[in-house]
Design an enzyme around this catalytic site. Structure first.
Site, PDB file in Angstrom:
ATOM      1  N   SER A 203     -84.659 -57.322  37.978  1.00 15.09           N
ATOM      2  CA  SER A 203     -84.910 -58.848  37.405  1.00 15.09           C
ATOM      3  C   SER A 203     -84.900 -59.676  38.607  1.00 15.09           C
ATOM      4  O   SER A 203     -85.603 -59.841  39.644  1.00 15.09           O
ATOM      5  CB  SER A 203     -83.942 -59.058  36.388  1.00 15.09           C
ATOM      6  OG  SER A 203     -84.699 -59.617  35.398  1.00 15.09           O
ATOM      7  N   ASP A 309     -92.170 -53.657  29.470  1.00  9.93           N
ATOM      8  CA  ASP A 309     -91.457 -54.931  29.709  1.00  9.93           C
ATOM      9  C   ASP A 309     -91.989 -56.147  29.285  1.00  9.93           C
ATOM     10  O   ASP A 309     -92.885 -56.373  29.852  1.00  9.93           O
ATOM     11  CB  ASP A 309     -91.130 -54.736  31.064  1.00  9.93           C
ATOM     12  CG  ASP A 309     -89.863 -55.894  31.483  1.00  9.93           C
ATOM     13  OD1 ASP A 309     -89.671 -56.579  30.808  1.00  9.93           O
ATOM     14  OD2 ASP A 309     -89.276 -55.585  32.887  1.00  9.93           O
ATOM     15  N   HIS A 340     -87.182 -53.572  29.575  1.00  9.04           N
ATOM     16  CA  HIS A 340     -86.647 -54.237  30.947  1.00  9.04           C
ATOM     17  C   HIS A 340     -85.059 -53.460  31.341  1.00  9.04           C
ATOM     18  O   HIS A 340     -84.327 -53.767  30.792  1.00  9.04           O
ATOM     19  CB  HIS A 340     -86.261 -55.622  30.655  1.00  9.04           C
ATOM     20  CG  HIS A 340     -85.985 -56.629  31.820  1.00  9.04           C
ATOM     21  ND1 HIS A 340     -87.068 -56.768  32.743  1.00  9.04           N
ATOM     22  CD2 HIS A 340     -85.069 -57.331  32.169  1.00  9.04           C
ATOM     23  CE1 HIS A 340     -86.517 -57.586  33.659  1.00  9.04           C
ATOM     24  NE2 HIS A 340     -85.139 -57.817  33.107  1.00  9.04           N
TER      25      HIS A 340
END
Length: 651
Positions: A203, A309, A340
């Site tokens: 991320s 995602d 995610h």
């Protein structure tokens, strides 16, 4: 190889510590090299994790983001094996630069850094240090500027974010200054490393790895970005359509330390002023676009992303991958069915083994063959993976499909030939892509759908798609969604669930050595699945007011036709024989984009509307797949996954 035997923490601690210490005493070879003189193919756990050096240095970034008149220093926590330095050998570095080490945690268990009484890092989140330090690597965890123990301000992917990590790579290579304390003058040098650095992270952490690589910094040999952003504009907007109800200022405030927050009001204001909610592209977004600098990348890239995602949406990996390919960067990719999610939590054993071999090859120079293996691993069904020698595969061709009207309003056909006609729909922000797909064969006022007959052969999409729409609105604002759907029964990872495709179990497996303060044992997971009747393959959104190429929007003239091309997210998906491919064009996609200020009705000109898809085998494959239709029962088929339970604003 990792120890995957389930055991309690204390048993794991005893076994792992004993094995590592014994190996260290018995093996004099560097990184576990063979005794017969052959070149090593795998680093081995020959060094003591319990006796590793743990230290913190503060690296000078060369910036003064908080405006206090002093250069900003970022806290850099190091865990490295003690033995190599005593033997006159240097080690490479694995580095994770993160804003989350104190505020929010890393990994499925939200681990934060902890420190001993002397301020040395005691627990480093995740397994990287536990696993790699005994194998002859140093692990470095960097607090990004403005977070945890670092100076400066959080500027959400901008210059200070990237420089606070790049400066550490420079320090590891002897080009930057560091100090033993946050405010003192005693220098700290990295004489223990050969400077070869690999960055990793999920991320925001992986995003910073992308950003640092895009500076072309020397010494950064490889990056492993997981679910990472390549352009911050594309995190917050889709061609002018807002994806979230806030901008980077909210995110900055979320991760910033209390000390930084008190000094960083000017930076916060710049984030607000530079990121207007109009969706216009500004200088702020240009600075945070790493794709434009892909030509500077010297590091190899091992990219991992979930194809569902909906936080860091997959346009981010698709455009980054394509730009790296154009510039000849060595690449590898894993694509999962998750949202995610870190690969440690959806394919743990294979991930640790592959990452181990990747770093051995890229940082230690071992000829272990990983560079000759297939480029891509793709999860086709939950826990069922296939490989591709190249990605997208050779023979993948951009193929233009065109919608045609059917015998009922809003229920049309999809094929290779241009057709005349129009379709009309009215934006309904209460409905989502799941609702549209579930009613694809029913005329509804909220969408226009175009569907092939059931396929006679499998059809594979691999890469990024584009849908060009010519639409006439009835109001001065309008948002558009374009969705590709696989219509047919399947079992998929439930990416709409809170955990986005995994279930966390109660037993643990251990991946490396442990200490009392830092366990290498983590909760196991398994796939969380859902039986569906349709699967969204790819999505794209846009504000019709941003139809011009200059990146700036404006009000629409009701009754005037506008043409815009929507970038659809990259994916890799096989539509099986008997399934149908659908293109849906509609307005607001509930919970995935914000609605416009009006409620427009839009009329599509079908002769000027098309979908360009990356089909393996091109138009020929589509012709073969649609030349002979098959009959497939549909009674009792479940709908697709429900609307995702939440859309997070924290990458």
């Amino acid at each position: 190889m990792p120890n995957s035997t389930r055991m309690t923490f204390w048993r794991a601690l005893t076994v792992a510590a004993t094995a590592v210490l014994a190996a260290a005493l018995l093996s004099p070879a560097a990184h576990g090299a063979p005794h017969d003189g052959r070149a090593p193919r795998e680093s081995r756990p020959v060094y003591s994790y319990a006796n590793a050096v743990r230290e913190t240095v503060w690296v000078d970034t060369g910036l003064d983001g908080d405006g206090d008149g002093r250069g900003d220093r970022v806290a850099t926590d190091v865990v490295r094996p003690r033995e190599p330095a005593r033997q006159g050998r240097k080690v490479p570095v694995i580095m994770d630069a993160s804003p989350y080490y104190s505020c929010c945690g890393r990994g499925n268990e939200n681990q934060t850094k902890t420190y001993d009484a002397a301020g040395r890092v005691e627990r480093m989140p995740l397994f990287y240090d536990n696993y790699f330090v005994p194998r002859g690597y140093a692990f470095v965890g960097v607090d990004l500027a403005g977070t945890n123990r670092s100076d400066g301000c959080v500027d959400v992917g901008g210059r200070e974010d990237v420089q606070s990590a790049k400066a550490v790579v420079d320090w590891l290579n002897g080009r930057a200054r560091a100090y033993t304390t946050r405010t003192g003058s005693t220098p700290a040098t990295a004489t223990w490393t050969d400077g070869r650095t690999g960055m990793i992270g999920k991320s925001w952490d992986g995003t910073i790895a992308n950003g640092v690589a895009a500076t072309g910094v020397q010494g950064l040999r490889t990056i492993v970005p997981i679910s990472a952003i390549s352009s911050w504009y594309d995190y917050y907007f889709a061609q002018g359509a807002p994806l979230y109800d806030s901008g980077p200022d909210w995110l900055s405030d979320y991760v910033e330390s209390g000390t930084a927050r008190a000094r960083c009001a000017a930076v916060q204001k710049r984030l607000v002023d530079g990121a207007p909610r109009t969706g216009d592209r500004t200088r702020l977004w240009t600075e945070r676009d790493y794709v434009k600098d892909a030509g500077k990348v010297r590091a190899s890239v091992f990219l991992v992303h979930g194809m569902q995602d909906l936080n860091v949406r997959t346009k981010n990996f698709g455009q980054w991958w394509d730009a790296l390919a154009r510039n000849g960067v060595q690449r590898k990719i894993w694509l999962s069915q998750t949202g995610h999610v870190d690969p440690f939590d959806f394919r743990r054993a294979a991930w640790v083994d592959t990452l181990h071999r990747w770093f051995d090859h890229e940082l230690l120079g071992y000829d272990n063959g990983i560079d000759r293996e297939p480029m891509a691993d793709v999860e086709r069904h939950p826990d069922q993976w296939t490989t591709s020698r190249l990605w997208p595969p050779s023979g993948t061709l951009a193929t233009t499909l065109r919608p045609a009207p059917g015998d009922r309003p809003g229920v049309g056909a999809l094929g290779l030939r241009t057709a005349r006609g129009t379709e009309t729909f009215t934006d309904d922000p209460r409905l989502s892509e799941t609702d549209w797909a579930a009613r694809i064969d029913t005329p509804t006022p909220d969408k226009a759908g175009f569907v092939t007959e059931p396929l006679g052969h499998d059809l594979r999409l691999s890469g990024s798609s584009e849908v060009t729409v010519t639409a006439t609105p009835t109001t001065s604002t309008a948002h558009l969604s374009a969705v590709l759907v696989d219509l047919g029964p399947d079992t998929v990872r439930d990416y709409a669930d809170a955990a986005e495709g995994i279930t966390t179990l109660t037993d643990r497996t251990c991946w490396g050595a442990s200490t009392a303060g830092d366990s290498a044992c983590f909760l196991e997971t398994r796939a969380r699945t859902a039986a569906v009747g349709s699967t969204v393959v790819s999505r794209g959104w846009a504000d019709l007011g941003h139809h011009t190429p200059d990146g700036r929007g404006g009000p629409l003239v009701p009754g005037r036709a506008y043409t815009i091309s929507l970038d659809l997210a990259a994916t890799d998906h096989v539509l099986p024989r008997g399934h149908r491919l659908a293109l849906i064009v509609a307005g607001t996609d509930k919970d995935l984009i914000d609605p416009p200020s009006s409620t427009p009705t839009l009329t599509l000109d079908l002769s000027r509307t098309s979908a360009t898809l990356p089909l393996v085998g091109g138009a020929g494959a589509f012709t073969r797949a649609t030349a002979r239709s098959v009959t497939v029962p549909t009674a009792g088929t479940p709908a697709g996954v429900r609307v995702p339970h939440t859309v997070r604003r924290t990458p």
